[in-house]
Structure formats: C-alpha cells, structure tokens
Design a protein around this motif. Structure first.
Motif, PDB file in Angstrom:
ATOM      1  N   ASP A  36       0.827  -1.206   0.000  1.00  0.00           N
ATOM      2  CA  ASP A  36       0.000   0.000   0.000  1.00  0.00           C
ATOM      3  C   ASP A  36       0.864   1.260   0.000  1.00  0.00           C
ATOM      4  O   ASP A  36       2.011   1.255   0.453  1.00  0.00           O
ATOM      5  CB  ASP A  36      -0.901   0.024   1.247  1.00  0.00           C
ATOM      6  CG  ASP A  36      -1.909  -1.110   1.256  1.00  0.00           C
ATOM      7  OD1 ASP A  36      -2.578  -1.322   0.238  1.00  0.00           O
ATOM      8  OD2 ASP A  36      -2.017  -1.787   2.297  1.00  0.00           O
ATOM      9  N   ASN A  37       0.271   2.332  -0.491  1.00  0.00           N
ATOM     10  CA  ASN A  37       0.893   3.650  -0.497  1.00  0.00           C
ATOM     11  C   ASN A  37       0.229   4.477   0.609  1.00  0.00           C
ATOM     12  O   ASN A  37      -0.994   4.615   0.625  1.00  0.00           O
ATOM     13  CB  ASN A  37       0.685   4.310  -1.862  1.00  0.00           C
ATOM     14  CG  ASN A  37       1.617   5.460  -2.084  1.00  0.00           C
ATOM     15  OD1 ASN A  37       2.809   5.339  -1.904  1.00  0.00           O
ATOM     16  ND2 ASN A  37       1.062   6.586  -2.486  1.00  0.00           N
ATOM     17  N   TYR A  38       1.018   4.998   1.534  1.00  0.00           N
ATOM     18  CA  TYR A  38       0.511   5.769   2.669  1.00  0.00           C
ATOM     19  C   TYR A  38       0.924   7.227   2.540  1.00  0.00           C
ATOM     20  O   TYR A  38       2.082   7.523   2.246  1.00  0.00           O
ATOM     21  CB  TYR A  38       1.103   5.248   3.988  1.00  0.00           C
ATOM     22  CG  TYR A  38       0.527   3.946   4.464  1.00  0.00           C
ATOM     23  CD1 TYR A  38      -0.418   3.922   5.483  1.00  0.00           C
ATOM     24  CD2 TYR A  38       0.933   2.740   3.913  1.00  0.00           C
ATOM     25  CE1 TYR A  38      -0.936   2.725   5.937  1.00  0.00           C
ATOM     26  CE2 TYR A  38       0.418   1.546   4.366  1.00  0.00           C
ATOM     27  CZ  TYR A  38      -0.516   1.548   5.378  1.00  0.00           C
ATOM     28  OH  TYR A  38      -1.027   0.358   5.824  1.00  0.00           O
ATOM     29  N   GLU A  39      -0.037   8.125   2.813  1.00  0.00           N
ATOM     30  CA  GLU A  39       0.291   9.529   3.034  1.00  0.00           C
ATOM     31  C   GLU A  39       0.146   9.753   4.534  1.00  0.00           C
ATOM     32  O   GLU A  39      -0.918   9.513   5.103  1.00  0.00           O
ATOM     33  CB  GLU A  39      -0.635  10.473   2.274  1.00  0.00           C
ATOM     34  CG  GLU A  39      -0.240  11.930   2.505  1.00  0.00           C
ATOM     35  CD  GLU A  39      -1.176  12.910   1.828  1.00  0.00           C
ATOM     36  OE1 GLU A  39      -1.010  13.145   0.613  1.00  0.00           O
ATOM     37  OE2 GLU A  39      -2.072  13.419   2.527  1.00  0.00           O
ATOM     38  N   VAL A  40       1.246  10.168   5.169  1.00  0.00           N
ATOM     39  CA  VAL A  40       1.317  10.250   6.621  1.00  0.00           C
ATOM     40  C   VAL A  40       1.872  11.608   7.037  1.00  0.00           C
ATOM     41  O   VAL A  40       2.829  12.104   6.448  1.00  0.00           O
ATOM     42  CB  VAL A  40       2.247   9.148   7.176  1.00  0.00           C
ATOM     43  CG1 VAL A  40       2.355   9.227   8.684  1.00  0.00           C
ATOM     44  CG2 VAL A  40       1.772   7.772   6.749  1.00  0.00           C
ATOM     45  N   THR A  41       1.259  12.190   8.062  1.00  0.00           N
ATOM     46  CA  THR A  41       1.811  13.392   8.686  1.00  0.00           C
ATOM     47  C   THR A  41       2.348  12.981  10.051  1.00  0.00           C
ATOM     48  O   THR A  41       1.647  12.335  10.838  1.00  0.00           O
ATOM     49  CB  THR A  41       0.737  14.486   8.839  1.00  0.00           C
ATOM     50  OG1 THR A  41       0.218  14.792   7.532  1.00  0.00           O
ATOM     51  CG2 THR A  41       1.324  15.742   9.464  1.00  0.00           C
ATOM     52  N   HIS A  42       3.616  13.338  10.315  1.00  0.00           N
ATOM     53  CA  HIS A  42       4.219  12.954  11.594  1.00  0.00           C
ATOM     54  C   HIS A  42       4.999  14.119  12.183  1.00  0.00           C
ATOM     55  O   HIS A  42       5.424  15.038  11.479  1.00  0.00           O
ATOM     56  CB  HIS A  42       5.121  11.717  11.443  1.00  0.00           C
ATOM     57  CG  HIS A  42       6.359  11.960  10.626  1.00  0.00           C
ATOM     58  ND1 HIS A  42       7.507  12.495  11.166  1.00  0.00           N
ATOM     59  CD2 HIS A  42       6.613  11.723   9.323  1.00  0.00           C
ATOM     60  CE1 HIS A  42       8.426  12.588  10.223  1.00  0.00           C
ATOM     61  NE2 HIS A  42       7.908  12.129   9.084  1.00  0.00           N
ATOM     62  N   GLY A  43       5.168  14.051  13.501  1.00  0.00           N
ATOM     63  CA  GLY A  43       5.921  15.077  14.207  1.00  0.00           C
ATOM     64  C   GLY A  43       7.393  15.015  13.861  1.00  0.00           C
ATOM     65  O   GLY A  43       7.930  13.965  13.496  1.00  0.00           O
ATOM     66  N   ARG A  44       8.055  16.180  13.978  1.00  0.00           N
ATOM     67  CA  ARG A  44       9.485  16.279  13.736  1.00  0.00           C
ATOM     68  C   ARG A  44      10.208  16.586  15.049  1.00  0.00           C
ATOM     69  O   ARG A  44       9.591  17.040  16.013  1.00  0.00           O
ATOM     70  CB  ARG A  44       9.786  17.386  12.726  1.00  0.00           C
ATOM     71  CG  ARG A  44       9.255  17.096  11.323  1.00  0.00           C
ATOM     72  CD  ARG A  44       9.525  18.267  10.373  1.00  0.00           C
ATOM     73  NE  ARG A  44      10.870  18.821  10.479  1.00  0.00           N
ATOM     74  CZ  ARG A  44      11.933  18.360   9.800  1.00  0.00           C
ATOM     75  NH1 ARG A  44      11.783  17.348   8.968  1.00  0.00           N
ATOM     76  NH2 ARG A  44      13.113  18.926   9.937  1.00  0.00           N
ATOM     77  N   ARG A  45      11.505  16.396  15.062  1.00  0.00           N
ATOM     78  CA  ARG A  45      12.290  16.675  16.264  1.00  0.00           C
ATOM     79  C   ARG A  45      12.236  18.142  16.662  1.00  0.00           C
ATOM     80  O   ARG A  45      12.327  18.476  17.837  1.00  0.00           O
ATOM     81  CB  ARG A  45      13.754  16.270  16.048  1.00  0.00           C
ATOM     82  CG  ARG A  45      13.950  14.772  16.004  1.00  0.00           C
ATOM     83  CD  ARG A  45      15.402  14.381  15.762  1.00  0.00           C
ATOM     84  NE  ARG A  45      15.849  14.892  14.467  1.00  0.00           N
ATOM     85  CZ  ARG A  45      16.981  15.580  14.277  1.00  0.00           C
ATOM     86  NH1 ARG A  45      17.790  15.829  15.264  1.00  0.00           N
ATOM     87  NH2 ARG A  45      17.310  15.993  13.074  1.00  0.00           N
ATOM     88  N   ASP A  46      12.081  19.038  15.678  1.00  0.00           N
ATOM     89  CA  ASP A  46      12.071  20.480  15.980  1.00  0.00           C
ATOM     90  C   ASP A  46      10.710  20.972  16.457  1.00  0.00           C
ATOM     91  O   ASP A  46      10.506  22.170  16.645  1.00  0.00           O
ATOM     92  CB  ASP A  46      12.536  21.288  14.773  1.00  0.00           C
ATOM     93  CG  ASP A  46      11.610  21.155  13.565  1.00  0.00           C
ATOM     94  OD1 ASP A  46      10.513  20.580  13.679  1.00  0.00           O
ATOM     95  OD2 ASP A  46      11.995  21.645  12.476  1.00  0.00           O
ATOM     96  N   GLY A  47       9.756  20.064  16.637  1.00  0.00           N
ATOM     97  CA  GLY A  47       8.429  20.436  17.109  1.00  0.00           C
ATOM     98  C   GLY A  47       7.423  20.654  15.998  1.00  0.00           C
ATOM     99  O   GLY A  47       6.227  20.755  16.246  1.00  0.00           O
ATOM    100  N   GLY A  48       7.893  20.740  14.780  1.00  0.00           N
ATOM    101  CA  GLY A  48       6.996  20.907  13.633  1.00  0.00           C
ATOM    102  C   GLY A  48       6.435  19.562  13.189  1.00  0.00           C
ATOM    103  O   GLY A  48       6.507  18.562  13.904  1.00  0.00           O
TER     104      GLY A  48
END
Length: 195
Positions: A21-33
């Motif tokens: 499957d192809n996933y579009e994912v939004t995840h947190g970054r180390r810089d808080g963004g």
C-alpha cells in the motif's frame, strides 16, 4: 520529538500474498513541527527464526534457498539463512519449531528467545522473533527441504560454528537475521553462558 502520527490516506497498490500500500502520513518532527510524507509499505505478517545449535559438536544448522530479491540486486540468488517463516497465527516459539522441522528435518528443543527485530523498517512491517535452539546431529526425522506445495527447494547445511561466523566476514552469509543470531550466540559463548 512528537510521537504524533496521522495517516491521511492509504492507497491499495497490490493485495496478493501480502499487502502493498501507499501511505500519506503526517508525523511530528524533532524540531516540534510536522511534515507529510508518502511511503510505500509491504505487509506480509511477522515471522520467527531459529538458529539450531549442537553444543557438544559446536555445529549449527543453516539452509540455502533461492531468494529473488538478492538476485535482482546483483548478489547470489541462493542465500544461506537460519530456518524462518511467517507466524501463520501461531506463537513465535511454535512457528520457529515448525519452520525448523519443515526446512531441516530436525526437531528443535531448548528454545531460548534472543530478540525481536525489524528486518527492513523503512518499507516492511515484518518483525522477526529470533531464537536459539538445540538439535541433535544425526537425529533428523526427515530430510528437510521445505514444503513442495510452497515451492520450497531448501538445502540443509550443518556447519561448524566457527566456519559459519567466518562466512559472515567473507560475505557468504548476508542474511541479517542469521548474522544477528550467529553473533548473539558468539557473545553468549564468549561470556561463558550456556547456549
């Protein structure tokens, strides 16, 4: 770092033996963004593997079988590995013993859990439970070789443990789970732990 993960969408690419499957994912970054990425993921389930060891003889049981991905990557197609296979709704210990018997013809006892490891976490969901177990040389219940109905054509290799370790450095053993289990056994033996 934020542990926030939001799956925005999943697009089926192929669902045959496993799910691709192809996933579009939004995840947190180390810089808080946060950031949105697209990743292809293959899921065929998790697995179990066992390094069969005979302490008195200091030998291990490995297998050699055809693997298309190494061949496609320009490496030998016949890979040397510890017996392994998918869990198939079994507990990892049961699956490890089943696979060892199918592939080598040897019943494995004194199974000891080593670790769980992701084999390729960038694209595979597979997590492999790895064990060390004992076998008795010369006491095969059948010739091994795998299951014909699964297209398996597996050669059983009984190797001196030190030779197997040397085969890592020479590149003859290139399978990650097998390398990890051999090195895990080497560490135990170096510490004087029973194996």
């Amino acid at each position: 770092m934020s542990n926030h993960v939001k799956i925005n969408s999943v697009t089926k690419l192929s669902h045959n033996w496993g799910k691709f499957d192809n996933y579009e994912v939004t995840h947190g970054r180390r810089d808080g963004g946060s950031q949105t990425v697209i990743r292809e993921v293959y899921d065929h389930g998790s697995a179990a593997a066992v390094l069969a060891y005979a302490p008195a003889q200091k030998t291990v049981l490995l297998t050699r079988q055809f693997r298309l991905p190494p061949h496609l990557n320009g490496d030998p197609a016949w890979l040397i590995e510890a017996p392994a296979g998918l869990l198939d709704d079994e507990e990892p210990e049961i699956a490890a013993q089943r696979e060892a018997l199918e592939e080598t013809g040897y019943a494995i006892d004194r199974l000891e859990f080593l670790f769980n490891a992701y084999m390729s976490p960038g694209s595979l969901t597979e997590k492999c439970a790895c064990f060390i177990g004992h076998y008795t040389p010369g006491q095969q219940s059948h010739a091994g070789g795998g299951l014909d109905d699964e297209g398996e054509d597996i050669e059983v290799l009984e190797l001196d443990f030190e030779k197997a370790i040397a085969m890592i450095a020479s590149g003859e053993i290139a399978d990650a789970k097998t390398i990890l289990m051999l090195q895990g056994l080497a560490l135990r033996l170096a510490r004087g732990d029973s194996a």
